[in-house]
Design an enzyme around this catalytic site. Structure first.
Site, PDB file in Angstrom:
ATOM      1  N   LYS A 209     -36.439  33.771  -5.204  1.00  0.00           N
ATOM      2  CA  LYS A 209     -37.510  32.822  -4.906  1.00  0.00           C
ATOM      3  C   LYS A 209     -38.870  33.412  -5.280  1.00  0.00           C
ATOM      4  O   LYS A 209     -39.660  32.793  -5.956  1.00  0.00           O
ATOM      5  CB  LYS A 209     -37.462  32.448  -3.415  1.00  0.00           C
ATOM      6  CG  LYS A 209     -38.573  31.518  -2.997  1.00  0.00           C
ATOM      7  CD  LYS A 209     -38.459  31.065  -1.567  1.00  0.00           C
ATOM      8  CE  LYS A 209     -39.743  30.335  -1.184  1.00  0.00           C
ATOM      9  NZ  LYS A 209     -39.720  29.808   0.170  1.00  0.00           N
ATOM     10  N   GLU A 215     -34.668  44.793  -4.587  1.00  0.00           N
ATOM     11  CA  GLU A 215     -33.248  44.884  -4.962  1.00  0.00           C
ATOM     12  C   GLU A 215     -32.972  44.088  -6.229  1.00  0.00           C
ATOM     13  O   GLU A 215     -32.329  44.572  -7.176  1.00  0.00           O
ATOM     14  CB  GLU A 215     -32.355  44.327  -3.838  1.00  0.00           C
ATOM     15  CG  GLU A 215     -32.291  45.168  -2.586  1.00  0.00           C
ATOM     16  CD  GLU A 215     -33.387  44.829  -1.577  1.00  0.00           C
ATOM     17  OE1 GLU A 215     -34.433  44.255  -1.975  1.00  0.00           O
ATOM     18  OE2 GLU A 215     -33.200  45.152  -0.398  1.00  0.00           O
ATOM     19  N   ARG A 275     -33.178  30.933   2.684  1.00  0.00           N
ATOM     20  CA  ARG A 275     -31.856  30.719   3.285  1.00  0.00           C
ATOM     21  C   ARG A 275     -31.448  29.247   3.296  1.00  0.00           C
ATOM     22  O   ARG A 275     -30.366  28.906   3.760  1.00  0.00           O
ATOM     23  CB  ARG A 275     -31.827  31.310   4.696  1.00  0.00           C
ATOM     24  CG  ARG A 275     -32.937  30.832   5.616  1.00  0.00           C
ATOM     25  CD  ARG A 275     -33.044  31.719   6.840  1.00  0.00           C
ATOM     26  NE  ARG A 275     -34.190  31.384   7.682  1.00  0.00           N
ATOM     27  CZ  ARG A 275     -35.421  31.855   7.517  1.00  0.00           C
ATOM     28  NH1 ARG A 275     -35.692  32.672   6.514  1.00  0.00           N
ATOM     29  NH2 ARG A 275     -36.398  31.512   8.345  1.00  0.00           N
ATOM     30  N   GLU A 360     -31.882  34.828  10.667  1.00  0.00           N
ATOM     31  CA  GLU A 360     -33.216  34.966  10.075  1.00  0.00           C
ATOM     32  C   GLU A 360     -34.093  33.806  10.548  1.00  0.00           C
ATOM     33  O   GLU A 360     -35.309  33.940  10.655  1.00  0.00           O
ATOM     34  CB  GLU A 360     -33.132  35.003   8.541  1.00  0.00           C
ATOM     35  CG  GLU A 360     -34.377  35.559   7.884  1.00  0.00           C
ATOM     36  CD  GLU A 360     -34.191  35.901   6.411  1.00  0.00           C
ATOM     37  OE1 GLU A 360     -34.061  37.088   6.063  1.00  0.00           O
ATOM     38  OE2 GLU A 360     -34.169  34.962   5.595  1.00  0.00           O
ATOM     39  N   HIS A 391      -5.616  38.805  14.854  1.00  0.00           N
ATOM     40  CA  HIS A 391      -4.979  40.121  14.946  1.00  0.00           C
ATOM     41  C   HIS A 391      -6.017  41.233  14.998  1.00  0.00           C
ATOM     42  O   HIS A 391      -5.690  42.399  14.758  1.00  0.00           O
ATOM     43  CB  HIS A 391      -4.041  40.311  13.760  1.00  0.00           C
ATOM     44  CG  HIS A 391      -2.964  39.266  13.734  1.00  0.00           C
ATOM     45  ND1 HIS A 391      -1.778  39.419  14.414  1.00  0.00           N
ATOM     46  CD2 HIS A 391      -2.938  38.024  13.175  1.00  0.00           C
ATOM     47  CE1 HIS A 391      -1.043  38.325  14.232  1.00  0.00           C
ATOM     48  NE2 HIS A 391      -1.734  37.463  13.502  1.00  0.00           N
TER      49      HIS A 391
HETATM   50  O1  F6P Z   1     -36.080  39.821   2.905  1.00  0.00           O
HETATM   51  C1  F6P Z   1     -35.642  38.571   3.309  1.00  0.00           C
HETATM   52  C2  F6P Z   1     -35.756  37.572   2.217  1.00  0.00           C
HETATM   53  O2  F6P Z   1     -37.085  37.241   2.011  1.00  0.00           O
HETATM   54  C3  F6P Z   1     -34.928  36.332   2.502  1.00  0.00           C
HETATM   55  O3  F6P Z   1     -35.578  35.425   3.301  1.00  0.00           O
HETATM   56  C4  F6P Z   1     -34.637  35.849   1.131  1.00  0.00           C
HETATM   57  O4  F6P Z   1     -33.573  34.942   1.114  1.00  0.00           O
HETATM   58  C5  F6P Z   1     -34.327  37.151   0.443  1.00  0.00           C
HETATM   59  O5  F6P Z   1     -35.229  38.077   0.999  1.00  0.00           O
HETATM   60  C6  F6P Z   1     -34.443  37.154  -1.054  1.00  0.00           C
HETATM   61  O6  F6P Z   1     -35.712  36.760  -1.459  1.00  0.00           O
HETATM   62  P1  F6P Z   1     -35.993  36.303  -2.918  1.00  0.00           P
HETATM   63  O7  F6P Z   1     -35.156  35.102  -3.211  1.00  0.00           O
HETATM   64  O8  F6P Z   1     -37.459  36.005  -2.977  1.00  0.00           O
HETATM   65  O9  F6P Z   1     -35.626  37.425  -3.848  1.00  0.00           O
END
Ligand code: F6P
Length: 551
Positions: A209, A215, A275, A360, A391
Site C-alpha cells: 500500500k 520487508e 488489512r 490490528e 488432536h
Molecule cells: O506494519 C503494519 C502494516 O502497516 C499493515 O497494516 C499493512 O498491512 C502492512 O504493514 C503492509 O503495509 P504495506 O502494504 O504498505 O507494505
C-alpha cells in the site's frame, strides 16, 4: 463523526449487562430443554451463510441488553457513517471504504468530491485485463516464454489476504499457473520460495500500500537481483524488469522510482486499510490464479454481506449479533481469546488472516478521541483447521479452566469428494464438526460417565463440563462468493466490536515503534559500537551474543 465516542461503561446497557453477568450461570442443556425453539430463533442467514448462535451464551435478556448497548454506543450511526465515506478513521483523517471496493459498477458513491465507484471499476478492469494476458500467455517474460509462476511480494495485508484466498480457492486455479508468496524479511523466505523457479517464466508482483515497507522493498530488490542474475546472458535489464515486475500500491510515484513501468502498476486508495485490501488490486495474484470472473463472484459475495450488515434489522443482523456476542464474552464473562476453527483444509490460512484483521483493528487502548479505555478490547484470535486441532489443543477447550468461545465453519459440499470404501470421507469429516460442537455445549455428566462403568476414581477426569460456547457457520460450498461473504462477515463483526468500544479500528500506530527502533539499531547489529553503547543492557547483550556467534 462530529461527536466523540461514547464510553460504553457509562451506558445503562453496560450496567445491565454487568448485573446479568454477576449472576450468570450458563446452562446450555437447560436452555435447550426449556425452549424447543432456541435453535430456530437463534439461527440466522446472511447471504449463503447459515449461522447458528444457539450454542452460544445468548439468552433473551442478554441479547436485549446487547442490542441496547449497540444502540446506546451508536453502532448503527457509525456503520452508516462508514458506508457513506465519513472520515471515521480519525487518527489518520481518512474514510474507511473497503465496502466501496465491491460496489457494483452501476452504483455511485462520491467521497471527498470523487466518484469512487468509477475509480474502483477502472482499476478492476485493468487488473482483469492484465490477468487475462498472463493467463492466456499473451503476456510473456522477456525471453518470450509464458508465465508459469507468479510471486507476490508483500507483507501484512498485502500478503495474508491474497495467500489465504489463493489457498482457499485452490480448486479454481488455472492449470499450469502457480502463485508463491514472499513476505518475511528472514532471507529464508525468499530463499525457499525462489528455489527451483525459472526466471524466464516468473512474474513478480510487488504489493505494498505504502511502497515504503522495509520487508517488501528489501525482498523486491532481492528478487530483482535474482532475476537479473539468473536470466540468460545478454537479457536487457530494463526490459527484463518491465516484463517480470508489476506493482500494486497507493504510492504510484514510489513504484516508478523503483523502476517499475507505471503502465504495469495498479493503484488503490488511502481509504482502503491494508488489512481490508485483499479485494482491491492487492488481490492481483488471486485474479491471475482464478480469473477475473471468479474474482468478481468473490466481490459479489462481499457485497451481499455488506448489504446484509447495512440493511438488516438489528435482531437478525449477523455481524452485529456476532460482534456484540464477542463483547459479552470479552467484557462481561472474562474471555481473552477467540478460536476460529474451519472444518475445511482449504481455509488453513483463514485464522492467520483473521489475526491481522481483528487484532490490528481492535488491539487499542485509547478511544478514537485519545481518551483511555477502562475495559478490555481486542481478543486474541487464533485457530487451526479441524480435525487437526482436535488432536492438539481441543483438550483445553473441552476440559480446561478458561472460557474460549469458538467459531466452527464448514461446508455442505466438499471440494474433493473422496471415499474410503463405502465411507464418504466428507461425511465423516462433518460428523466431527457436529460432534465437537455438541460435546462442547452439552458435555458429559459424572453420572453419564459412571453409567458407562468407569471406575469412581476416574470419573472426574472423564467428565466433560460442557457449556463451552460455539457459533456454527455453514454454507453450501466454499465458492468464491461464499469466501467473500465469510470475509465480509468477520470484517463487519470486527467493526461492531470496535464501535462499541469507541476505538479507531482502522489505524495501526502500535506497529510503528518496532519499525523505528529496527532502523536505529541496524548499525549496532553490523558492528557500530557507538550505536550499540546507546542501547539498554539487555539489547547490548543480545547484539553481543549475535556478534560472537555469527560465524
Ligand atoms: O506494519 C503494519 C502494516 O502497516 C499493515 O497494516 C499493512 O498491512 C502492512 O504493514 C503492509 O503495509 P504495506 O502494504 O504498505 O507494505
Amino acid at each position: 463523526m462530529s461527536t466523540g465516542p461514547v464510553d460504553p461503561t457509562t451506558t445503562p446497557a453496560w450496567e445491565e449487562l454487568a448485573a446479568l453477568a454477576a449472576g450468570f450461570t450458563p446452562d446450555l442443556r437447560g436452555w435447550f430443554d426449556d425452549d424447543a425453539g432456541r435453535t430456530a430463533s437463534l439461527t440466522h442467514q446472511a447471504g449463503d451463510l447459515h449461522v447458528d448462535l444457539s450454542k452460544t451464551f445468548l439468552r433473551d435478556d442478554v441479547l436485549a441488553a446487547l442490542l441496547d448497548l449497540a444502540a446506546q454506543t451508536g453502532v448503527v450511526e457509525r456503520r452508516d457513517a462508514m458506508f457513506a465515506g465519513a472520515h471515521i478513521n480519525t487518527t489518520e483523517d481518512r474514510a474507511v471504504l473497503h465496502t466501496a471496493l465491491r460496489l457494483p459498477a452501476d452504483a455511485s458513491l462520491t467521497v471527498d468530491g470523487q466518484d469512487v465507484v468509477a475509480d474502483v471499476h477502472e482499476v478492476l478492469d485493468r487488473v482483469g485485463a492484465f490477468a487475462e494476458r498472463v493467463r492466456s500467455g499473451t503476456w510473456t517474460g522477456v525471453t518470450g516464454k509464458r508465465i508459469e509462476t507468479v510471486v507476490n511480494i508483500g507483507i501484512g495485508g498485502s500478503d495474508l489476504g491474497p495467500v489465504m484466498a489463493y489457498e482457499a480457492l485452490e480448486p479454481y486455479h488455472q492449470d499450469g499457473l502457480t502463485c508463491r508468496f514472499i513476505s518475511n524479511i528472514d532471507p529464508t523466505d525468499a530463499g525457499q520460495e525462489l528455489k527451483g523457479l525459472d526466471p524466464e517464466t516468473t512474474l513478480f508482483i510487488v504489493s505494498s500500500k505504502t511502497f515504503g515497507t522495509l520487508e517488501t522493498l528489501t525482498n523486491a530488490r532481492l528478487c530483482r537481483s535474482w532475476l537479473l542474475d539468473h536470466l540468460p546472458a545478454g537479457s536487457d535489464p530494463e526490459a527484463a524488469v518491465a516484463q517480470h515486475f508489476v506493482a500494486v500500491s497507493t504510492a504510484l510515484d514510489k513504484v516508478a522510482e523503483f523502476g517499475i513501468d507505471p503502465d504495469n502498476a495498479f493503484g488503490f486508495w488511502d481509504w482502503v486499510g491494508g488489512r481490508y485490501s485483499m479485494d482491491s488490486a492487492i488481490g492481483l495474484s488471486l485474479v491471475i490464479a482464478v480469473g477475473p470472473e471468479r474474482f468478481t463472484e468473490m466481490l459479489a459475495g462481499f457485497h451481499t454481506v455488506d448489504e446484509h450488515f447495512r440493511t438488516t434489522p438489528a435482531a437478525d443482523n449477523v455481524p452485529l449479533l456476532m460482534g456484540l456476542l464477542n463483547v459479552w464474552y470479552t467484557n462481561f464473562l472474562g474471555a481473552h481469546t477467540h478460536a476460529v476453527l474451519p472444518y475445511s483444509q482449504l481455509l488453513h490460512r483463514f485464522p492467520a488472516y483473521l489475526q491481522q484483521l481483528t487484532m490490528e483493528s481492535n488491539g487499542k487502548g485509547v478511544r478514537w478521541d485519545g481518551t483511555e479505555v477502562s475495559y478490555d478490547t481486542g481478543e486474541v484470535f487464533w485457530g487451526e483447521p479441524g480435525t487437526n486441532g482436535q488432536h492438539a489443543f481441543y483438550q483445553l477447550i473441552h476440559q480446561g479452566t478458561r472460557l474460549i468461545p469458538a467459531d466452527f465453519i464448514a461446508f455442505a459440499r466438499p471440494a474433493y469428494a473422496l471415499a474410503d470404501g463405502d465411507t464418504d470421507v466428507h461425511e465423516l469429516f462433518l460428523a466431527n464438526f457436529f460432534a465437537q460442537t455438541k460435546a462442547l455445549a452439552f458435555g458429559k455428566t459424572a453420572d453419564e460417565v459412571r453409567a458407562e462403568g468407569v471406575a469412581e476414581d476416574l470419573v472426574s477426569a472423564r467428565t466433560f463440563p460442557g457449556n463451552r460456547p460455539t457459533t456454527s457457520i455453514m454454507a453450501p460450498e466454499l465458492s468464491p462468493g461464499v469466501l467473500g461473504q465469510l470475509i465480509a462477515l468477520y470484517e463487519h463483526l470486527t467493526f461492531v466490536e470496535g464501535a462499541v468500544w469507541g476505538i479507531d479500528s482502522f489505524d495501526q500506530w502500535g506497529v510503528e515503534l518496532g519499525k523505528q527502533l529496527a532502523q536505529q539499531l541496524r548499525p549496532a547489529v553490523s558492528g557500530d559500537a557507538d550505536v550499540a553503547a546507546e542501547q539498554d543492557a539487555s539489547t547490548q547483550s543480545l547484539i553481543r551474543y549475535y556478534q560472537e556467534h555469527r560465524g
